[in-house]
Write a protein that holds these residues in place. Structure first.
Motif, PDB file in Angstrom:
ATOM      1  N   ALA A 286       0.811  -1.219   0.000  1.00  0.00           N
ATOM      2  CA  ALA A 286       0.000   0.000   0.000  1.00  0.00           C
ATOM      3  C   ALA A 286       0.843   1.268   0.000  1.00  0.00           C
ATOM      4  N   ASP A 287       2.117   1.139   0.437  1.00  0.00           N
ATOM      5  CA  ASP A 287       3.008   2.306   0.476  1.00  0.00           C
ATOM      6  C   ASP A 287       3.872   2.425  -0.776  1.00  0.00           C
ATOM      7  N   GLY A 288       3.681   1.506  -1.713  1.00  0.00           N
ATOM      8  CA  GLY A 288       4.456   1.570  -2.946  1.00  0.00           C
ATOM      9  C   GLY A 288       5.790   0.860  -2.872  1.00  0.00           C
ATOM     10  N   ASN A 289       6.001   0.026  -1.842  1.00  0.00           N
ATOM     11  CA  ASN A 289       7.246  -0.719  -1.702  1.00  0.00           C
ATOM     12  C   ASN A 289       7.078  -2.121  -2.271  1.00  0.00           C
ATOM     13  N   GLU A 290       8.145  -2.681  -2.796  1.00  0.00           N
ATOM     14  CA  GLU A 290       8.066  -4.029  -3.344  1.00  0.00           C
ATOM     15  C   GLU A 290       7.641  -4.998  -2.259  1.00  0.00           C
ATOM     16  N   ASP A 291       6.706  -5.870  -2.607  1.00  0.00           N
ATOM     17  CA  ASP A 291       6.095  -6.751  -1.613  1.00  0.00           C
ATOM     18  C   ASP A 291       6.133  -8.193  -2.107  1.00  0.00           C
ATOM     19  N   GLY A 292       7.332  -8.742  -2.177  1.00  0.00           N
ATOM     20  CA  GLY A 292       7.448 -10.120  -2.622  1.00  0.00           C
ATOM     21  C   GLY A 292       8.851 -10.470  -3.059  1.00  0.00           C
ATOM     22  N   THR A 293       9.008 -11.694  -3.555  1.00  0.00           N
ATOM     23  CA  THR A 293      10.274 -12.188  -4.070  1.00  0.00           C
ATOM     24  C   THR A 293      10.075 -12.581  -5.525  1.00  0.00           C
ATOM     25  N   ALA A 294      11.082 -13.226  -6.087  1.00  0.00           N
ATOM     26  CA  ALA A 294      10.981 -13.653  -7.484  1.00  0.00           C
ATOM     27  C   ALA A 294       9.786 -14.572  -7.702  1.00  0.00           C
ATOM     28  N   GLU A 295       9.411 -15.319  -6.676  1.00  0.00           N
ATOM     29  CA  GLU A 295       8.287 -16.243  -6.809  1.00  0.00           C
ATOM     30  C   GLU A 295       6.948 -15.508  -6.930  1.00  0.00           C
ATOM     31  N   ASP A 296       6.910 -14.250  -6.511  1.00  0.00           N
ATOM     32  CA  ASP A 296       5.671 -13.475  -6.547  1.00  0.00           C
ATOM     33  C   ASP A 296       5.525 -12.635  -7.810  1.00  0.00           C
ATOM     34  N   VAL A 297       6.547 -12.647  -8.661  1.00  0.00           N
ATOM     35  CA  VAL A 297       6.522 -11.832  -9.874  1.00  0.00           C
ATOM     36  C   VAL A 297       5.511 -12.388 -10.865  1.00  0.00           C
ATOM     37  N   ALA A 298       4.758 -11.485 -11.493  1.00  0.00           N
ATOM     38  CA  ALA A 298       3.801 -11.862 -12.541  1.00  0.00           C
ATOM     39  C   ALA A 298       4.386 -11.462 -13.894  1.00  0.00           C
ATOM     40  N   TYR A 299       4.065 -12.229 -14.917  1.00  0.00           N
ATOM     41  CA  TYR A 299       4.596 -11.976 -16.253  1.00  0.00           C
ATOM     42  C   TYR A 299       3.421 -11.694 -17.196  1.00  0.00           C
ATOM     43  N   TYR A 300       3.322 -10.412 -17.605  1.00  0.00           N
ATOM     44  CA  TYR A 300       2.219  -9.956 -18.442  1.00  0.00           C
ATOM     45  C   TYR A 300       2.735  -9.550 -19.815  1.00  0.00           C
ATOM     46  N   GLY A 301       1.859  -9.676 -20.796  1.00  0.00           N
ATOM     47  CA  GLY A 301       2.150  -9.075 -22.080  1.00  0.00           C
ATOM     48  C   GLY A 301       2.105  -7.563 -21.932  1.00  0.00           C
ATOM     49  N   THR A 302       2.656  -6.830 -22.885  1.00  0.00           N
ATOM     50  CA  THR A 302       2.733  -5.371 -22.748  1.00  0.00           C
ATOM     51  C   THR A 302       1.353  -4.724 -22.673  1.00  0.00           C
ATOM     52  N   SER A 303       0.382  -5.291 -23.385  1.00  0.00           N
ATOM     53  CA  SER A 303      -0.963  -4.718 -23.366  1.00  0.00           C
ATOM     54  C   SER A 303      -1.590  -4.855 -21.982  1.00  0.00           C
ATOM     55  N   CYS A 304      -1.518  -6.044 -21.392  1.00  0.00           N
ATOM     56  CA  CYS A 304      -2.092  -6.252 -20.062  1.00  0.00           C
ATOM     57  C   CYS A 304      -1.302  -5.487 -19.004  1.00  0.00           C
ATOM     58  N   ALA A 305       0.018  -5.405 -19.190  1.00  0.00           N
ATOM     59  CA  ALA A 305       0.835  -4.647 -18.247  1.00  0.00           C
ATOM     60  C   ALA A 305       0.440  -3.173 -18.282  1.00  0.00           C
ATOM     61  N   ALA A 306       0.186  -2.650 -19.478  1.00  0.00           N
ATOM     62  CA  ALA A 306      -0.231  -1.256 -19.622  1.00  0.00           C
ATOM     63  C   ALA A 306      -1.560  -1.010 -18.911  1.00  0.00           C
ATOM     64  N   THR A 307      -2.473  -1.948 -19.051  1.00  0.00           N
ATOM     65  CA  THR A 307      -3.779  -1.819 -18.391  1.00  0.00           C
ATOM     66  C   THR A 307      -3.618  -1.865 -16.875  1.00  0.00           C
ATOM     67  N   ALA A 308      -2.788  -2.788 -16.394  1.00  0.00           N
ATOM     68  CA  ALA A 308      -2.585  -2.943 -14.958  1.00  0.00           C
ATOM     69  C   ALA A 308      -1.956  -1.700 -14.339  1.00  0.00           C
ATOM     70  N   LEU A 309      -1.088  -1.044 -15.095  1.00  0.00           N
ATOM     71  CA  LEU A 309      -0.383   0.133 -14.576  1.00  0.00           C
ATOM     72  C   LEU A 309      -1.092   1.442 -14.922  1.00  0.00           C
ATOM     73  N   GLY A 310      -2.016   1.398 -15.873  1.00  0.00           N
ATOM     74  CA  GLY A 310      -2.651   2.626 -16.324  1.00  0.00           C
ATOM     75  C   GLY A 310      -1.735   3.458 -17.203  1.00  0.00           C
ATOM     76  N   TRP A 311      -0.834   2.779 -17.927  1.00  0.00           N
ATOM     77  CA  TRP A 311       0.133   3.445 -18.797  1.00  0.00           C
ATOM     78  C   TRP A 311      -0.163   3.104 -20.252  1.00  0.00           C
TER      79      TRP A 311
END
Length: 230
Positions: free
Chosen positions: A37-62
């Motif tokens: 909630a504070d904008g700090n990384e909250d996980g390890t390599a096991e928690d990383v998600a792998y998105y295509g650029t389109s879905c990543a853009a939607t998730a980030l609002g970019w």
């Protein structure tokens, strides 16, 4: 302004499926680390998600362009950290268990400003190796990278007459290849009045650093290679 839920860690070739929409056959995906909630990384390599650029853009609002540019920049930084880690391991791993006096001579020779400051060379060498190995073991944007002395390869380094590195070549595994390389390199150095050296390292750039290092560093480098392949 809302705090984003993800941080871009880089671009990944190993995962070709979007973890958001399930689309397959992607040329690359964007590695996304969850944030708290504070904008700090909250996980390890096991928690990383792998998105295509389109879905990543939607998730980030970019825009997709911003996602791609940010991912490339993040991956470039990751690659730079990998390069530095390989250099540190190639220099310091061979002296990790050397006598304290030799570790001090190598470390202070490369970090003259820390001599007589209370900094303990052996502790600093251990810290550098620990960080370097952790960096190369990180799987956030790909598989773990080689980091052991057993992973070192031998490199033939050609020096100019002035002592500058002219070329670095990986030494072939087969005897015939080594002899052919040796003969060609010797003819070339004789022609330019240069010299040759063989060092062991994780990659060619690290080999350059080892070749430019002091005699003691190169001595332990040779010793480590021989011990690993005895």
């Amino acid at each position: 302004m809302p705090i984003p839920k993800w941080s871009i860690k880089g671009i990944v070739d190993e995962y070709d499926t979007c973890g958001c929409c399930g689309r397959r056959g992607l040329k690359r995906t964007v590695a996304l680390m969850p944030l708290d909630a504070d904008g700090n990384e909250d996980g390890t390599a096991e928690d990383v998600a792998y998105y295509g650029t389109s879905c990543a853009a939607t998730a980030l609002g970019w825009t997709q362009g911003k996602v791609t540019d940010t991912a490339r920049a993040a991956q470039a930084q990751q690659d730079q950290r990998d390069d530095y880690a390989r250099r540190m391991i190639s220099i310091y791993a061979p002296i990790e268990f050397a006598p304290i006096r030799d570790r001090a001579r190598v470390y202070y020779g490369r970090n003259r400003g820390q001599r007589d400051t209370g900094v303990k060379a052996s502790e600093e060498v251990a810290k550098l190796l620990g960080k370097a190995r952790a960096q190369l073991a990180d799987t956030t944007t790909g598989a773990a990278r080689p980091s052991r002395i057993e992973d070192f390869r031998r490199y033939l380094v050609l020096f100019s007459r002035e002592g500058h590195i002219y070329r670095v070549e990986q030494v072939p595994d087969d005897e015939a290849g080594r002899q052919a390389q040796d003969s060609a390199a010797q003819r070339h150095t004789d022609r330019i009045g240069g010299s040759l050296a063989v060092v062991a390292a994780l990659d060619a750039e690290s080999a350059r650093e080892v070749a430019y290092a002091d005699d003691l560093t190169r001595e332990w480098n040779t010793h480590a290679w021989q011990a690993a392949h005895a």
